[in-house]
Design an enzyme around this catalytic site. Structure first.
Site: not given
Length: 515
Positions: A58, A108, A112, A212
């Site tokens: 991510d 994503h 964010h 990540h």
């Protein structure tokens, strides 16, 4: 509802040298066809075999992505990358590399933000904008539109109705490595913790592992670490553990395996060095990925016709590095593609008049279009020029990117040396000072600073990528006494140390790193 807790660009006046900033357009996009949307959140890997595992990353792309991709290439593991649109826009070349290597690119959100950080929370309209903007960005950069969305922080508010009307599926995970908690430096304890968490699947046959490769959330760095070096360090052990348990690695489409791309000469994904000898023979010195060598052997002859040689990444567009060399008799530049297994393809001429350059090297993809480029330091006026590659062994229009480089004969690109996600240039000034020229990712420079002195005693600089195996690009330097030294980069524009890795190299007229 939440599933788990969880640079500004500089405008710099460059005084010592004139450095240009420029930008290039993205390639045309094409649509992708998604599978039928899932009615529920996906939290298990596609069951294409008895045991499958999906490694997911991510918040990228970011500066640690090349190291992650290198490990995945080395072990032939396909993964899924949930990128934010803002990071895709900031690091277009890295976004393209994900797809070029054969991984699955996914969505994503754009920036964010969590529901509590958005006025009115996550409405369907807000999520539609976030997901669609990111999808458009990814399609423009790679020609592929994402089919999967992972909500930031694992929040689920209005996610399912939004993705279903967009024809996409929403993805969570079954294993959280908590690698966002890692410290800001390499730590054996942190890497061990990530490995333990990633491999604790509780007997589940189809886990999805959350890791990540960057930081996209807006908490302070003391809360969510931006450092991902321990994730990189843990990754080989995570892969080995799942392989030993009989798992097949898949992306969220169920695909496995990569495209057979490599960045080194021998094909084992570990940096190598090519060097000529006075008799014209060419030798390959295979790096072992730990600051040493596996061995060396002759791989060519007749190289006395060349007076310059350098590796230029996947310049031919075939997934393997190409070596470019200049003939000393007429100044023509030739490309010799490698075959990904320590051998060669067919050589061909790619231009004339290159004897106008006092130094030639490749900085990788310096302009952000996804293809390796070449830099030429012109001997008549000390100007620096960028020759963008077209991804198929040819050229796009070239342009000047700097001036005042007269006397900078030892000049090379180690890749992203300062950890900002863009390729950089290192050059030795006439007084022996070593200067770092930080690339801006769009065909120019953002800053310069001195990173060493006393380098006038080196006859050649080269880079074979991460030669020490620490996860960061290094610099190899040939001293006038024939000793070869590795200067290990620290990913912030400096050094973690240096050590001798060879002797007797004074009899190598031409030398280049491939990695």
């Amino acid at each position: 509802m939440r599933y788990h807790p969880l640079a500004a660009r500089l405008s710099v006046g460059l005084t010592a040298l004139g450095l240009a900033l420029t930008a290039l357009a993205a390639p045309a996009a094409r649509a992708a066809v998604c599978p039928a949307p899932s009615a529920a959140f996906i939290s298990s890997a596609p069951a294409t075999a008895a045991r499958t595992v999906a490694l997911t990353f991510d918040d990228g792309p970011g500066p640690f992505l090349p190291a992650v991709l290198k490990v995945l290439r080395e072990y032939d593991v396909r993964a899924t990358f949930f990128d934010t649109g803002a990071h895709d826009a900031a690091f277009p070349s890295l976004t393209r590399q994900i797809v070029s290597d054969g991984h699955l690119l996914a969505d994503h959100s754009w920036d964010h933000l969590y529901p509590s950080q958005v006025a009115g929370g996550w409405t369907v309209g807000y999520l539609t904008d976030q997901i669609s903007r990111t999808a458009s960005q990814q399609q423009a950069l790679t020609g592929q539109s994402p089919c999967f969305f992972r909500p930031p922080g694992g929040f689920t508010d209005n996610v399912l109705p939004t993705v279903q009307q967009l024809g996409m599926s929403a993805v969570l995970w079954s294993i959280d490595t908590l690698d966002w908690q890692q410290p800001g430096a390499l730590s054996a304890a942190s890497a061990n913790s990530i490995v333990a968490a990633a491999t604790n699947n509780g007997g589940a046959p189809h886990p999805i592992v959350l890791m990540h490769d960057a930081k996209a959330s807006h908490e302070a760095n003391s809360v969510v670490s931006p450092f991902r070096g321990n994730t990189v360090a843990a990754l080989p052990r995570i892969i080995a553990a799942y392989r030993a348990a009989g798992f097949q690695f898949v992306d969220l489409n169920g695909g496995s395996g990569l495209r057979g791309h490599n960045t080194d000469f021998s094909g084992d994904q570990l940096g190598d060095v090519l060097a000529t000898r006075p008799d014209g023979s060419l030798w390959a010195y295979r790096g072992n990925g730990a600051n040493g060598w596996q061995g060396w052997a002759p791989v060519g002859s007749g190289w006395q016709i060349a007076d310059a040689m350098f590796a230029a990444g996947d310049f031919a567009g075939d997934g393997h590095p190409a070596v470019l060399y200049r003939r000393k008799d007429d100044g023509s530049l030739w490309m010799w593609p490698t075959d990904g297994a320590g051998g060669w393809g067919a050589t061909r001429s790619i231009g004339g008049g290159w004897n106008a350059c006092s130094a030639l090297f490749s900085p990788g993809d310096f302009d952000g279009d996804g293809h390796p480029d070449v830099m030429c330091l012109r001997r008549d006026d000390g100007s620096l020029w960028l020759y963008p590659g077209d991804g198929a062994g040819g050229w796009r229009p070239w342009f000047q990117i700097g001036h005042g480089f007269a006397g900078y004969e030892r000049i090379v690109s180690p890749g992203d040396f300062d950890g900002d996600g863009y390729p950089d240039v290192l050059a030795v000034a006439p007084n022996g000072a070593l200067w770092l020229f930080s690339g801006n990712g769009s065909g120019g420079f953002r800053s310069q600073r001195q990173v060493g002195s006393g380098w006038q005693g080196f006859s050649a600089l080269l880079s074979a990528g991460d030669f020490t195996g620490e996860g960061f690009p290094d610099l190899l330097a040939l001293r006038s006494d024939g000793s070869l030294w590795d200067y290990a980069g620290n990913f912030t524009g400096g050094w973690t140390g240096w050590s001798q890795v060879g002797s007797g190299w004074s009899g190598t007229p031409l030398v280049t790193g491939v990695g």
